[in-house]
Design an enzyme around this catalytic site. Sequence first.
Site, PDB file in Angstrom:
ATOM      1  N   ASP A   1       0.856  -1.194   0.000  1.00 13.90           N
ATOM      2  CA  ASP A   1       0.000   0.000   0.000  1.00 13.90           C
ATOM      3  C   ASP A   1       0.887   1.238   0.000  1.00 13.90           C
ATOM      4  OD1 ASP A   1      -2.429   1.386  -0.020  1.00 13.90           O
ATOM      5  OD2 ASP A   1      -2.529   1.484   2.158  1.00 13.90           O
TER       6      ASP A   1
ATOM      7  N   ASN B   1       1.853   6.883   3.167  1.00 13.43           N
ATOM      8  CA  ASN B   1       2.484   5.822   3.956  1.00 13.43           C
ATOM      9  C   ASN B   1       4.000   5.897   3.949  1.00 13.43           C
ATOM     10  OD1 ASN B   1       0.307   4.501   5.081  1.00 13.43           O
ATOM     11  ND2 ASN B   1       0.044   3.102   3.373  1.00 13.43           N
TER      12      ASN B   1
ATOM     13  N   ASP C   1       4.405   1.406   8.777  1.00  9.77           N
ATOM     14  CA  ASP C   1       3.255   0.500   8.833  1.00  9.77           C
ATOM     15  C   ASP C   1       3.284  -0.433   7.633  1.00  9.77           C
ATOM     16  OD1 ASP C   1       0.916  -0.742   9.443  1.00  9.77           O
ATOM     17  OD2 ASP C   1      -0.366   1.023   9.237  1.00  9.77           O
TER      18      ASP C   1
END
Length: 347
Positions: A220, A225, A237
């Site tokens: 992702d 991110n 993450d």
Amino acid sequence: MHPDLPSQPYGDLTPDLTLDALEALGQGVDGRLLTLNSYENRVFQVGLQDGGFVVAKFYRPGRWSDAQILEEHAFAQELADAEVPAVPPITLTVDAALARGTASVCGTPPTLGHFGGHRLSVSPRRGGRSPELDDPEVLRWLGRFLARLHAVGARRPFVHRARLDVTQMGRAARQWLSDNEAIPLDQRSTWLSTADQALDLAQAAFDRIDGLRWRRTHGDCHPGNVLWTPEGPHFVDLDDACMAPAVQDLWMLVSGDPQERQVQLGALMDGYESVADFDWRELALIEPLRTLRLVHHSAWLARRWSDPAFPAAFPWFESGSYWGQQTGLLRQQIDLLQSGDAHGGDR
């Protein structure tokens, strides 16, 4: 809507319970608690008695198994051990005096905690800002970083985590939306038939790449991110880590008109190939992967709809205009997939 997960997954996750969980799992908290932005999980910055901070993530019930979460943790630690900037969770211990039998840990090392019906992990806090993706040198740095991440990801496969392919991420999502009557009746047949055509074309694009290599990826990798520091980028993450082609971690970092995307992609690739070889055939999967993301995102919203946070944040989701817009976007993807305008081919 008929979601497949609890409708009030965090209804009892009060500040007191959050702090009690941290205390029971060996963290000396001082009462400071800040909720961080996350729809899928519940994430908190927690102050410690020594003046520092940790980040606690409470996993959405029913989404991942313990084995899948622990694979994520092990991948983060493997990256850190290889000096790839990542933030693995810390080892947890049960404070028996505070836990009173309500807390436990699992994993080797034990990085996943259980408390009061919730599962959580704890990581060091790492700051940073959004990367400046209009800077070619930033993109080259990100390319080098991702090449190193993928080199580690290629060492062994995930056993328990998802595979980002048309079957798991596209057709399963489409089928869930159909089976659970999540699409307004006046939009249902049009969206389903358009999704079927788009997914068929996406599958054909995957099938054309003989010997496509699947590896552990971030999964992702959009700009939100990635955190940037003077020392460079890092991820905090890996919640969506999965088996995927390497290009999955590249395509969401480029934006703008086709010419701008081509320039940005060129800078990313310059950095990537200064560290590792890239299979340039994978660029033909950018639009198929975008198609999967469109279908999967709609199913994600539908599956979470009974969580009160979702209607508040996405009030337009149940409207006919949303589904009409999604049909339009899928038709655009069909045009791109049929024309082959997907950055495809060898360099």
